[in-house]
Scaffold this motif. Structure first.
Motif, short mmCIF file in Angstrom:
data_model
loop_
_atom_site.label_atom_id
_atom_site.label_comp_id
_atom_site.label_asym_id
_atom_site.label_seq_id
_atom_site.Cartn_x
_atom_site.Cartn_y
_atom_site.Cartn_z
N ARG A 132 -41.88 1.19 -42.03
CA ARG A 132 -41.13 2.35 -41.55
C ARG A 132 -40.14 2.85 -42.59
O ARG A 132 -38.95 2.54 -42.52
CB ARG A 132 -40.34 1.98 -40.30
CG ARG A 132 -41.17 2.04 -39.06
CD ARG A 132 -40.29 2.45 -37.92
NE ARG A 132 -41.09 2.63 -36.74
CZ ARG A 132 -40.69 2.35 -35.52
NH1 ARG A 132 -39.49 1.86 -35.33
NH2 ARG A 132 -41.47 2.57 -34.51
N PRO A 133 -40.61 3.64 -43.56
CA PRO A 133 -39.65 4.19 -44.53
C PRO A 133 -38.71 5.16 -43.83
O PRO A 133 -39.10 5.81 -42.86
CB PRO A 133 -40.54 4.92 -45.55
CG PRO A 133 -41.85 5.13 -44.87
CD PRO A 133 -41.97 4.09 -43.79
N GLN A 134 -37.46 5.20 -44.27
CA GLN A 134 -36.54 6.17 -43.70
C GLN A 134 -36.25 7.26 -44.73
O GLN A 134 -36.82 7.26 -45.82
CB GLN A 134 -35.27 5.50 -43.18
CG GLN A 134 -34.56 4.56 -44.14
CD GLN A 134 -33.40 3.85 -43.45
OE1 GLN A 134 -32.67 4.43 -42.66
NE2 GLN A 134 -33.22 2.58 -43.75
N GLU A 135 -35.39 8.19 -44.37
CA GLU A 135 -35.11 9.34 -45.25
C GLU A 135 -34.38 8.93 -46.54
O GLU A 135 -34.37 9.66 -47.50
CB GLU A 135 -34.26 10.38 -44.51
CG GLU A 135 -34.97 10.98 -43.30
CD GLU A 135 -36.21 11.79 -43.68
OE1 GLU A 135 -36.12 12.59 -44.62
OE2 GLU A 135 -37.26 11.59 -43.05
N LEU A 136 -33.77 7.75 -46.53
CA LEU A 136 -33.01 7.31 -47.69
C LEU A 136 -33.89 6.78 -48.80
O LEU A 136 -34.98 6.27 -48.55
CB LEU A 136 -32.07 6.17 -47.30
CG LEU A 136 -30.95 6.46 -46.30
CD1 LEU A 136 -30.27 5.17 -45.90
CD2 LEU A 136 -29.95 7.41 -46.93
N LEU A 155 -33.36 4.61 -52.88
CA LEU A 155 -32.42 3.73 -53.57
C LEU A 155 -31.27 4.50 -54.22
O LEU A 155 -30.13 4.03 -54.25
CB LEU A 155 -33.16 2.87 -54.61
CG LEU A 155 -32.32 1.85 -55.38
CD1 LEU A 155 -31.56 0.92 -54.45
CD2 LEU A 155 -33.18 1.06 -56.35
N ALA A 156 -31.53 5.70 -54.69
CA ALA A 156 -30.46 6.51 -55.29
C ALA A 156 -29.34 6.77 -54.27
O ALA A 156 -28.16 6.70 -54.61
CB ALA A 156 -31.02 7.82 -55.82
N ASP A 157 -29.72 7.06 -53.02
CA ASP A 157 -28.71 7.30 -51.97
C ASP A 157 -27.82 6.08 -51.77
O ASP A 157 -26.62 6.19 -51.60
CB ASP A 157 -29.40 7.63 -50.63
CG ASP A 157 -30.23 8.90 -50.71
OD1 ASP A 157 -29.81 9.86 -51.39
OD2 ASP A 157 -31.31 8.93 -50.08
N ILE A 158 -28.44 4.90 -51.76
CA ILE A 158 -27.69 3.65 -51.56
C ILE A 158 -26.76 3.40 -52.76
O ILE A 158 -25.59 3.05 -52.59
CB ILE A 158 -28.66 2.45 -51.40
CG1 ILE A 158 -29.62 2.67 -50.23
CG2 ILE A 158 -27.90 1.14 -51.28
CD1 ILE A 158 -29.02 2.57 -48.87
N LEU A 159 -27.29 3.60 -53.96
CA LEU A 159 -26.49 3.34 -55.17
C LEU A 159 -25.30 4.28 -55.27
O LEU A 159 -24.25 3.89 -55.77
CB LEU A 159 -27.36 3.45 -56.42
CG LEU A 159 -28.39 2.33 -56.56
CD1 LEU A 159 -29.35 2.62 -57.70
CD2 LEU A 159 -27.71 0.98 -56.77
N GLU A 160 -25.45 5.51 -54.79
CA GLU A 160 -24.32 6.45 -54.81
C GLU A 160 -23.16 5.91 -53.97
O GLU A 160 -22.01 6.17 -54.27
CB GLU A 160 -24.75 7.83 -54.31
CG GLU A 160 -25.56 8.59 -55.34
CD GLU A 160 -26.21 9.86 -54.79
OE1 GLU A 160 -25.93 10.24 -53.63
OE2 GLU A 160 -27.01 10.46 -55.54
N GLN A 161 -23.48 5.15 -52.91
CA GLN A 161 -22.44 4.54 -52.08
C GLN A 161 -21.84 3.30 -52.76
O GLN A 161 -20.65 3.08 -52.71
CB GLN A 161 -23.03 4.10 -50.73
CG GLN A 161 -23.69 5.20 -49.93
CD GLN A 161 -22.69 6.23 -49.45
OE1 GLN A 161 -21.62 5.87 -48.95
NE2 GLN A 161 -23.00 7.50 -49.61
#
Length: 189
Positions: free
Chosen positions: A47-51, A53-59
């Motif tokens: 189940r991939p979500q909209e996020l 790895l770039a989104d996570i790293l920005e946080q």
């Protein structure tokens, strides 16, 4: 004589049956990380979500621009428990701060693996989830007895070498089962 020792499903796949009503698990393939007398823990792997790895790293490190390749690394919905916590299932070629070995696979929960993947120094193959699936003592056994799940042997190719929308049916095929032929009205034999 009936075998009374419990049979645990650690390092196997759980295939959600077509009549699975729980929206957290309908049409999911789950890798069982741990299963013992105290309960079970697994990661949904299809189940991939909209996020990404770039989104996570920005946080995690807002002052560093994530490499472009991070846009291609999907983040999966691992399950409904601790959905803000990351779990990385990966090949055992590298170890990180919080890594547990699992029969030829590893599970890491520390941020260093995300940075390593971003920087091109991560494990050979990996799958990143947010959250996990958890079952209390006896709960998974009861759900299996209720025909909510099928279990089958783990196959790393299904997780690491196959598109996420093909994983569930491929796991079922390993049991010679076509899920599309099973009705949502499945009963007990």
């Amino acid at each position: 004589m009936k075998n009374l020792s419990p049979s645990y499903l650690k390092h196997q796949f759980l295939i959600a049956m077509p009549h699975m009503a729980d929206p957290n698990f309908a049409q999911t393939l789950t890798y069982i990380v741990e299963h013992n007398a105290n309960g079970a823990m697994g990661l949904v792997v299809n189940r991939p979500q909209e996020l990404n790895l770039a989104d996570i790293l920005e946080q995690l490190r807002p002052d560093v621009e994530p490499p472009a390749r991070c846009l291609q690394v999907p983040i999966y919905i691992g399950g409904p428990v601790q959905t803000d916590r990351g779990f990385v299932l990966h090949t055992s070629d590298k170890t990180f701060q919080a890594t547990v070995a699992l029969d030829g696979l590893s599970l890491s929960t520390s941020q260093d693996i995300l940075f390593a993947i971003a920087d091109g120094a991560g494990p050979e193959k990996s799958l990143i989830t947010l959250g996990y699936a958890g079952w209390e003592a006896g709960q998974l056994e009861a759900e299996l007895a209720d025909n909510a799940w099928l279990n089958c042997p783990f196959d790393p190719e299904i997780i690491f070498d196959m598109a996420s929308d093909k994983r569930l049916n491929q796991a079922a095929k390993s049991l010679k089962i076509d899920l599309s032929l099973l009705t949502s009205q499945a009963g007990h034999a």
